[in-house]
Design an enzyme around this catalytic site. Structure first.
Site, PDB file in Angstrom:
ATOM      1  N   ARG A 210      34.373 -16.303 -59.623  1.00 32.83           N
ATOM      2  CA  ARG A 210      33.121 -15.968 -60.322  1.00 32.83           C
ATOM      3  C   ARG A 210      32.727 -17.096 -61.270  1.00 32.83           C
ATOM      4  O   ARG A 210      31.536 -17.427 -61.395  1.00 32.83           O
ATOM      5  CB  ARG A 210      33.266 -14.642 -61.084  1.00 32.83           C
ATOM      6  N   PHE A 226      29.145  -8.024 -49.294  1.00 30.69           N
ATOM      7  CA  PHE A 226      30.287  -7.193 -49.719  1.00 30.69           C
ATOM      8  C   PHE A 226      30.414  -7.289 -51.241  1.00 30.69           C
ATOM      9  O   PHE A 226      31.432  -7.686 -51.792  1.00 30.69           O
ATOM     10  CB  PHE A 226      31.598  -7.613 -49.027  1.00 30.69           C
ATOM     11  N   ASP A 248      26.178  -4.115 -49.666  1.00 30.55           N
ATOM     12  CA  ASP A 248      27.443  -3.378 -49.628  1.00 30.55           C
ATOM     13  C   ASP A 248      27.174  -2.059 -48.921  1.00 30.55           C
ATOM     14  O   ASP A 248      26.042  -1.571 -48.882  1.00 30.55           O
ATOM     15  CB  ASP A 248      27.988  -3.123 -51.040  1.00 30.55           C
ATOM     16  N   SER A 249      28.238  -1.475 -48.358  1.00 33.16           N
ATOM     17  CA  SER A 249      28.072  -0.179 -47.695  1.00 33.16           C
ATOM     18  C   SER A 249      28.186   0.977 -48.680  1.00 33.16           C
ATOM     19  O   SER A 249      27.917   2.111 -48.327  1.00 33.16           O
ATOM     20  CB  SER A 249      29.120  -0.020 -46.583  1.00 33.16           C
ATOM     21  N   ASP A 294      32.842 -11.794 -49.097  1.00 38.94           N
ATOM     22  CA  ASP A 294      34.089 -11.251 -49.649  1.00 38.94           C
ATOM     23  C   ASP A 294      34.388  -9.885 -49.032  1.00 38.94           C
ATOM     24  O   ASP A 294      34.363  -8.859 -49.725  1.00 38.94           O
ATOM     25  CB  ASP A 294      33.954 -11.143 -51.178  1.00 38.94           C
ATOM     26  N   CYS A 334      41.055 -11.412 -47.567  1.00 40.43           N
ATOM     27  CA  CYS A 334      42.087 -10.807 -48.430  1.00 40.43           C
ATOM     28  C   CYS A 334      43.107 -10.059 -47.577  1.00 40.43           C
ATOM     29  O   CYS A 334      43.521  -8.960 -47.891  1.00 40.43           O
ATOM     30  CB  CYS A 334      41.473  -9.918 -49.496  1.00 40.43           C
TER      31      CYS A 334
HETATM   32  N1  SAH Z   1      32.992  -9.081 -54.013  1.00 43.38           N
HETATM   33  C1  SAH Z   1      33.444  -7.896 -54.733  1.00 43.38           C
HETATM   34  C2  SAH Z   1      34.610  -7.229 -54.085  1.00 43.38           C
HETATM   35  C3  SAH Z   1      34.415  -6.850 -52.623  1.00 43.38           C
HETATM   36  S1  SAH Z   1      35.542  -5.677 -52.031  1.00 43.38           S
HETATM   37  C4  SAH Z   1      33.742  -8.258 -56.176  1.00 43.38           C
HETATM   38  O1  SAH Z   1      33.937  -9.443 -56.482  1.00 43.38           O
HETATM   39  O2  SAH Z   1      33.823  -7.360 -57.008  1.00 43.38           O
HETATM   40  C5  SAH Z   1      34.839  -5.291 -50.491  1.00 43.38           C
HETATM   41  C6  SAH Z   1      33.552  -4.501 -50.545  1.00 43.38           C
HETATM   42  O3  SAH Z   1      33.109  -4.340 -49.206  1.00 43.38           O
HETATM   43  C7  SAH Z   1      33.662  -3.103 -51.126  1.00 43.38           C
HETATM   44  O4  SAH Z   1      32.720  -2.963 -52.144  1.00 43.38           O
HETATM   45  C8  SAH Z   1      33.295  -2.156 -49.957  1.00 43.38           C
HETATM   46  O5  SAH Z   1      32.491  -1.069 -50.393  1.00 43.38           O
HETATM   47  C9  SAH Z   1      32.500  -3.064 -49.071  1.00 43.38           C
HETATM   48  N2  SAH Z   1      32.521  -2.780 -47.644  1.00 43.38           N
HETATM   49  C10 SAH Z   1      33.535  -2.345 -46.874  1.00 43.38           C
HETATM   50  N3  SAH Z   1      33.176  -2.339 -45.574  1.00 43.38           N
HETATM   51  C11 SAH Z   1      31.888  -2.766 -45.531  1.00 43.38           C
HETATM   52  C12 SAH Z   1      30.940  -2.995 -44.479  1.00 43.38           C
HETATM   53  N4  SAH Z   1      31.271  -2.784 -43.200  1.00 43.38           N
HETATM   54  N5  SAH Z   1      29.725  -3.452 -44.801  1.00 43.38           N
HETATM   55  C13 SAH Z   1      29.381  -3.684 -46.097  1.00 43.38           C
HETATM   56  N6  SAH Z   1      30.231  -3.490 -47.121  1.00 43.38           N
HETATM   57  C14 SAH Z   1      31.465  -3.032 -46.845  1.00 43.38           C
END
Ligand code: SAH
Length: 389
Positions: A210, A226, A248-249, A294, A334
């Site tokens: 970040r 994400f 995000d989902s 991410d 991750c």
């Molecule tokens: N970048 C964020 C952390 C991401 S964690 C940060 O720095 O805080 C992964 C994220 O992906 C979660 O919020 C989850 O809700 C989302 N997610 C999971 N599967 C997904 C999909 N198929 N499409 C979109 N988002 C998704």
């Protein structure tokens, strides 16, 4: 004391200080240890080579705490909690934030335990029978070591099923937090819902990334794919991004992101999209100058690697298609099963298909409050690349 006797030749990994005894290495068990009990570990020849917490149901049958002949007492855990907290206090890399991972499981000699601190609240996450059995001891140790007002326990429910314990969500000490907790990470303000958010509430492991996004964002059109609660978007906004798209989902996560971005919503064009990230990239016509990918862990096991590799490649391929010339791309994985060498190959494959030849500017990883023990390569799960398209 009860003893776990290893099969012939299976003492090698313990002698190399690897902190796990897998079920397939166990020849027999002497005595009748219960979940979480401390057991001795012996080689097939009968030599005592370590001690650890027993998990009768788990594939990780023993999590080792010591490798000597002498059994450690329970004071060892208290001491390890205390020194984990102390190391963070004196770590010059962890300046300017009141949100820190205090205990990073094997990385701090405490397998099965993760503890995150958010201002005046610590959140303890147990993922082994051994730590669950000692939750009260650990809570007291954390309270002593930190002096924080509130302690919350929020177990990993997937691990609970694997280990055969009941995942708890409860207040350990102090008053239950009434709402989300406000944290200040180097000037970035976030709200963390420790009771209902993902994991312990926030992704502290991306703090340094970040910082990087904040430095790269000036004048750029940003895609935060994400996004969860917009950790990267807040950084991009502070860094002077011209527009930000979050995907995000989780509608709940995006709602929190909107609150985080409220103070800048008048100045920056912000678009929040509740969608599947993979589908979004294939259909979105937007072009971006700073892209953050991410995704959640796509490979949880070795067996998922082929499938996950294709998914990552797909993601990077389509992200390159949306990247303006000179755009920065931060691509993360991750999953431990996708190691840095494989990840680079995946990104290479995607660039060939995309007909682009991005430059690799830096390798990215978690900050120093997420240490990895050199004895435990599985502890390295988060990795990424900073690319210039
Ligand atoms: N970048 C964020 C952390 C991401 S964690 C940060 O720095 O805080 C992964 C994220 O992906 C979660 O919020 C989850 O809700 C989302 N997610 C999971 N599967 C997904 C999909 N198929 N499409 C979109 N988002 C998704």
């Amino acid at each position: 004391m009860d003893e776990v006797i290893l099969s012939k030749g299976r003492d090698r990994s313990v002698r190399r200080r690897h902190p796990w005894v897998l079920s397939g290495s166990v020849a027999r068990v002497e005595g009748s240890p219960g979940p979480g009990d401390t057991v001795g570990v012996r080689s097939a020849e009968g030599e005592r080579i370590g001690f650890g917490h027993y998990s009768p149901q788990s594939q990780i049958r023993v999590r080792l705490l010591g490798f000597g002949k002498e059994a450690p007492d329970e004071g060892l855990l208290v001491e390890r909690v205390r020194s984990a907290v102390e190391r963070r206090r004196s770590d010059p890399l962890l300046f300017g934030t009141d949100a820190i991972r205090l205990v990073n499981a094997e990385g701090d000699g405490l397998p099965g335990l993760v503890v995150d601190r958010y201002a005046e609240c610590v959140v303890m996450r147990c993922s082994s029978a051994g730590m669950v059995a000692r939750a009260a001891l650990l809570a007291a140790a954390l309270r002593d070591a930190t002096g924080v007002r509130t302690g919350v326990r929020r177990d990993d429910s997937v691990a609970a099923r694997r280990e055969g314990f009941e995942a708890r969500q409860e207040v350990l000490f102090g008053e239950a937090p009434e709402g989300p907790i406000a944290i200040d990470e180097r000037g970035r303000r976030y709200l963390v819902d420790v009771l209902h958010g993902q994991k312990t509430g926030f992704y502290l492991d991306q703090r340094d990334a970040r910082d990087l996004v904040e430095r790269l964002a000036r004048g750029r059109r940003v895609l935060d794919l994400f996004s969860y609660t917009g950790g990267f978007s807040v950084a991009a906004a502070r860094g002077g991004a011209s527009e930000i798209s979050l995907v995000d989902s989780s509608a709940g996560a995006l709602a929190v992101a909107a609150r985080h971005l409220e103070p800048v919503a008048g100045e920056i064009a912000i678009r929040s999209v509740e969608a599947d990230g993979f589908r979004f990239l294939r259909t979105d016509p937007g072009m971006y100058d700073l892209l953050v990918l991410d995704p959640p862990p796509l490979a949880k096991r070795r067996g998922d690697v082929a499938h996950a590799s294709r998914a990552y490649k797909d993601l990077v391929l389509h992200a390159l298609g949306r990247a303006a010339p000179g755009a920065f791309l931060l691509a993360f994985s991750c999953s431990h099963a996708i190691d840095p060498v494989l990840f680079r190959q995946i990104v290479f494959g995607a660039s060939l298909d995309a007909g682009r030849s991005p430059q690799v500017l830096a390798a990215l990883g978690p900050p120093s409050d997420h240490p990895v023990s050199i004895d435990h390569p599985e502890g390295a799960y988060l990795g990424g690349l900073l690319l210039r398209a």
